[in-house]
Structure formats: structure tokens, C-alpha cells
Design a protein around this motif. Structure first.
Motif, PDB file in Angstrom:
ATOM      1  N   MET A   1      -3.019   2.198  -1.030  1.00 15.22           N
ATOM      2  CA  MET A   1      -1.848   1.346  -1.037  1.00 15.22           C
ATOM      3  C   MET A   1      -2.202  -0.079  -1.442  1.00 15.22           C
ATOM      4  O   MET A   1      -1.461  -0.723  -2.171  1.00 15.22           O
ATOM      5  N   THR A   2      -3.351  -0.567  -0.970  1.00 16.76           N
ATOM      6  CA  THR A   2      -3.762  -1.929  -1.276  1.00 16.76           C
ATOM      7  C   THR A   2      -4.008  -2.095  -2.766  1.00 16.76           C
ATOM      8  O   THR A   2      -3.613  -3.102  -3.355  1.00 16.76           O
ATOM      9  N   LEU A   3      -4.657  -1.103  -3.378  1.00 19.63           N
ATOM     10  CA  LEU A   3      -4.920  -1.190  -4.810  1.00 19.63           C
ATOM     11  C   LEU A   3      -3.635  -1.117  -5.625  1.00 19.63           C
ATOM     12  O   LEU A   3      -3.526  -1.754  -6.671  1.00 19.63           O
ATOM     13  N   THR A   4      -2.664  -0.370  -5.149  1.00 16.72           N
ATOM     14  CA  THR A   4      -1.378  -0.298  -5.836  1.00 16.72           C
ATOM     15  C   THR A   4      -0.683  -1.657  -5.809  1.00 16.72           C
ATOM     16  O   THR A   4      -0.166  -2.111  -6.835  1.00 16.72           O
ATOM     17  N   LEU A   5      -0.686  -2.301  -4.641  1.00 16.97           N
ATOM     18  CA  LEU A   5      -0.081  -3.627  -4.537  1.00 16.97           C
ATOM     19  C   LEU A   5      -0.832  -4.645  -5.375  1.00 16.97           C
ATOM     20  O   LEU A   5      -0.222  -5.520  -5.996  1.00 16.97           O
ATOM     21  N   ILE A  76       6.201  -6.462  -0.657  1.00 21.14           N
ATOM     22  CA  ILE A  76       4.965  -6.678   0.109  1.00 21.14           C
ATOM     23  C   ILE A  76       5.274  -6.781   1.607  1.00 21.14           C
ATOM     24  O   ILE A  76       4.576  -6.187   2.428  1.00 21.14           O
ATOM     25  N   LEU A  77       6.310  -7.522   1.950  1.00 22.70           N
ATOM     26  CA  LEU A  77       6.634  -7.691   3.366  1.00 22.70           C
ATOM     27  C   LEU A  77       7.081  -6.377   4.011  1.00 22.70           C
ATOM     28  O   LEU A  77       6.837  -6.157   5.196  1.00 22.70           O
ATOM     29  N   GLU A  78       7.732  -5.525   3.239  1.00 21.67           N
ATOM     30  CA  GLU A  78       8.124  -4.222   3.772  1.00 21.67           C
ATOM     31  C   GLU A  78       6.921  -3.321   4.023  1.00 21.67           C
ATOM     32  O   GLU A  78       6.923  -2.499   4.928  1.00 21.67           O
ATOM     33  N   HIS A  79       5.887  -3.469   3.211  1.00 20.89           N
ATOM     34  CA  HIS A  79       4.722  -2.586   3.328  1.00 20.89           C
ATOM     35  C   HIS A  79       3.521  -3.258   4.009  1.00 20.89           C
ATOM     36  O   HIS A  79       2.428  -2.697   4.001  1.00 20.89           O
ATOM     37  N   ILE A  80       3.716  -4.409   4.589  1.00 15.16           N
ATOM     38  CA  ILE A  80       2.582  -5.124   5.207  1.00 15.16           C
ATOM     39  C   ILE A  80       2.040  -4.389   6.422  1.00 15.16           C
ATOM     40  O   ILE A  80       0.857  -4.441   6.720  1.00 15.16           O
ATOM     41  N   SER A  81       2.904  -3.654   7.106  1.00 12.17           N
ATOM     42  CA  SER A  81       2.437  -2.938   8.295  1.00 12.17           C
ATOM     43  C   SER A  81       1.577  -1.738   7.937  1.00 12.17           C
ATOM     44  O   SER A  81       0.778  -1.287   8.750  1.00 12.17           O
ATOM     45  N   THR A  82       1.706  -1.225   6.711  1.00 17.29           N
ATOM     46  CA  THR A  82       0.893  -0.065   6.308  1.00 17.29           C
ATOM     47  C   THR A  82      -0.450  -0.461   5.753  1.00 17.29           C
ATOM     48  O   THR A  82      -1.299   0.402   5.543  1.00 17.29           O
ATOM     49  N   LEU A  83      -0.656  -1.739   5.510  1.00 20.80           N
ATOM     50  CA  LEU A  83      -1.942  -2.186   4.978  1.00 20.80           C
ATOM     51  C   LEU A  83      -2.977  -2.232   6.092  1.00 20.80           C
ATOM     52  O   LEU A  83      -2.731  -2.707   7.184  1.00 20.80           O
ATOM     53  N   SER A  84      -4.147  -1.747   5.782  1.00 25.97           N
ATOM     54  CA  SER A  84      -5.223  -1.792   6.765  1.00 25.97           C
ATOM     55  C   SER A  84      -6.279  -2.761   6.286  1.00 25.97           C
ATOM     56  O   SER A  84      -6.434  -3.027   5.113  1.00 25.97           O
ATOM     57  N   THR A  85      -7.017  -3.312   7.207  1.00 22.90           N
ATOM     58  CA  THR A  85      -8.038  -4.293   6.852  1.00 22.90           C
ATOM     59  C   THR A  85      -9.353  -3.662   6.537  1.00 22.90           C
ATOM     60  O   THR A  85      -9.639  -2.552   6.721  1.00 22.90           O
TER      61      THR A  85
END
Length: 85
Positions: A1-5, A76-85
Motif C-alpha cells: 500500500m505504501t508503494l502504491t501511495l 491519503i487521509l482515508e488510508h492512513i490507518s492502513t499504513l504500517s511503519t
């Protein structure tokens, strides 16, 4: 997901930059041809027409640019919770 964003961000950045760069490039090319034909080699003559072209471009495409930025920011704000560190 991070690479897609990240890919979407880079694509958006290129699209928004090209909106301003291409008209300025075309104006600079036209001015350079006119200067070559008239043999006037003044560097400051190309500044004002490029500035005018960029201001007109911003005026014509400003709403589209803002819409794209708001849409991407919302995405981005909608998918911020799915991003992992």
C-alpha cells in the motif's frame, strides 16, 4: 500500500509540474526563435513573457490543480490507518 501511495504521489507531482513547465518551455522556445531571427540577444526579454504565460496557466488550471491535490490528500487521509511503519 505504501508503494502504491508513493507511486501515486510521484505521478501527481510530475503531472502538476508539467502543467507549468510545458507552457513556459514553449514560450521560451518561441522567444528564442524570435530573438534568433531578429538577432536581439537580450537575456531579460524572455523573462516577462514567460512570467505572463505562467500566470495565465495558473489562472486557467488552478482549480484543476487544487482539485487534484485535495483528492490525493483525502485519499491519503482515508488510508492512513492502513499504513504500517
Amino acid at each position: 500500500m505504501t508503494l502504491t501511495l508513493l507511486g501515486e504521489a510521484i505521478t501527481l507531482m510530475i503531472k502538476l509540474a508539467l502543467v507549468l513547465i510545458v507552457p513556459s518551455l514553449i514560450a521560451g522556445l518561441i522567444i528564442a526563435v524570435i530573438q534568433a531571427v531578429t538577432q536581439v540577444n537580450e537575456q531579460t526579454l524572455s523573462f516577462l513573457p514567460k512570467l505572463i504565460v505562467i500566470l495565465i496557466t495558473i489562472g486557467l488550471t488552478g482549480t484543476w490543480v487544487m482539485r487534484e491535490l485535495v483528492t490525493f490528500s483525502t485519499h491519503i487521509l482515508e488510508h492512513i490507518s492502513t499504513l504500517s511503519t
